[in-house]
Motif scaffolding. Sequence first.
Motif, PDB file in Angstrom:
ATOM      1  N   THR A  93       0.834  -1.202   0.000  1.00  0.00           N
ATOM      2  CA  THR A  93       0.000   0.000   0.000  1.00  0.00           C
ATOM      3  C   THR A  93       0.870   1.255   0.000  1.00  0.00           C
ATOM      4  O   THR A  93       1.956   1.277   0.570  1.00  0.00           O
ATOM      5  N   SER A  94       0.403   2.279  -0.658  1.00  0.00           N
ATOM      6  CA  SER A  94       1.028   3.603  -0.607  1.00  0.00           C
ATOM      7  C   SER A  94       2.504   3.593  -0.983  1.00  0.00           C
ATOM      8  O   SER A  94       3.275   4.410  -0.480  1.00  0.00           O
ATOM      9  N   HIS A  95       2.914   2.692  -1.852  1.00  0.00           N
ATOM     10  CA  HIS A  95       4.313   2.682  -2.268  1.00  0.00           C
ATOM     11  C   HIS A  95       4.554   3.747  -3.331  1.00  0.00           C
ATOM     12  O   HIS A  95       3.697   4.025  -4.160  1.00  0.00           O
ATOM     13  N   ARG A  96       5.754   4.338  -3.304  1.00  0.00           N
ATOM     14  CA  ARG A  96       6.102   5.289  -4.344  1.00  0.00           C
ATOM     15  C   ARG A  96       7.620   5.323  -4.542  1.00  0.00           C
ATOM     16  O   ARG A  96       8.387   5.055  -3.626  1.00  0.00           O
ATOM     17  N   ASP A  97       8.012   5.631  -5.781  1.00  0.00           N
ATOM     18  CA  ASP A  97       9.411   5.867  -6.130  1.00  0.00           C
ATOM     19  C   ASP A  97      10.305   4.657  -5.879  1.00  0.00           C
ATOM     20  O   ASP A  97      11.150   4.648  -4.985  1.00  0.00           O
ATOM     21  N   GLY A  98      10.104   3.627  -6.698  1.00  0.00           N
ATOM     22  CA  GLY A  98      10.965   2.460  -6.601  1.00  0.00           C
ATOM     23  C   GLY A  98      10.367   1.269  -7.317  1.00  0.00           C
ATOM     24  O   GLY A  98       9.158   1.184  -7.529  1.00  0.00           O
TER      25      GLY A  98
ATOM     26  N   ASP B   4      -0.510  -1.082  -4.770  1.00  0.00           N
ATOM     27  CA  ASP B   4      -0.902   0.308  -5.020  1.00  0.00           C
ATOM     28  C   ASP B   4       0.378   1.123  -5.070  1.00  0.00           C
ATOM     29  O   ASP B   4       1.063   1.275  -4.062  1.00  0.00           O
ATOM     30  N   ASN B   5       0.715   1.653  -6.251  1.00  0.00           N
ATOM     31  CA  ASN B   5       2.036   2.236  -6.452  1.00  0.00           C
ATOM     32  C   ASN B   5       1.977   3.553  -7.220  1.00  0.00           C
ATOM     33  O   ASN B   5       1.128   3.749  -8.084  1.00  0.00           O
ATOM     34  N   ILE B   6       2.913   4.447  -6.886  1.00  0.00           N
ATOM     35  CA  ILE B   6       3.106   5.686  -7.637  1.00  0.00           C
ATOM     36  C   ILE B   6       4.569   5.750  -8.061  1.00  0.00           C
ATOM     37  O   ILE B   6       5.462   5.756  -7.218  1.00  0.00           O
TER      38      ILE B   6
END
Length: 234
Positions: free
Chosen positions: A123-128, A142-144
Amino acid sequence: MNKVKRIQSTVLIVLLLLLSGCGGQEQSTAKKMELPSAGLAKLVINHKNGSVKITGRSDSDKIEVDASVKASGISMDNLELKLEAQQDTASLDARFKGQFLSMGEGSVDLEIKVPKQLNLEITSHRDGKIQISDVSSNGTIDNINGDIEVSKLSGTLKIKNQDGGINVQDIGSDVKIDNNNGHIVVNRIGGSAEIHVGDGSLDIDHVEKDATITQTGSGEVKMGEIKGKIFQNL
């Protein structure tokens, strides 16, 4: 008027001092964590800034985490890194908490080994980059901003992604992907496939059941073997 200028100058100097104090040499550290998996059904990962690699193991009865941490211009005291269980769910938090006026950044790269049957939720993962392989369970991501690779997952797979490529292969059940921007590869799916393509392209092949494809951008869609019905809105 002079008093106002003096106040403005003082504020500017304070800001510059604070910002300059945020610099500094890069720090790094490595940490290991373990958690017995008895009684657990799911692992939930809350992670920002860094890669995640998850591998399933049939000979393991615990969750093992190797974390590689880097910080530049931000204090290691802001690192939140913990692995704990509550009822049937394990929670892994790996991120740097915000720092007032910080111009630095911190990242945490994770290598995680889990029992194959444990369900996974990121959840709420980003930049990688995210990599998942060899698990006999369900996966939710769930990724950005970051590429996603999932292979040899025997359950259902759900992905919501903002920016980045997605490569999904050898999934035993249904696949649902909502991608805003990036190239998508979907191959060898044991169930149905529901794919939303934004500003990107799609290659889809070897789907055992129905395929539903919607597109809001202008990228190319290539379809191979779909054994079920095809529903398209391009």
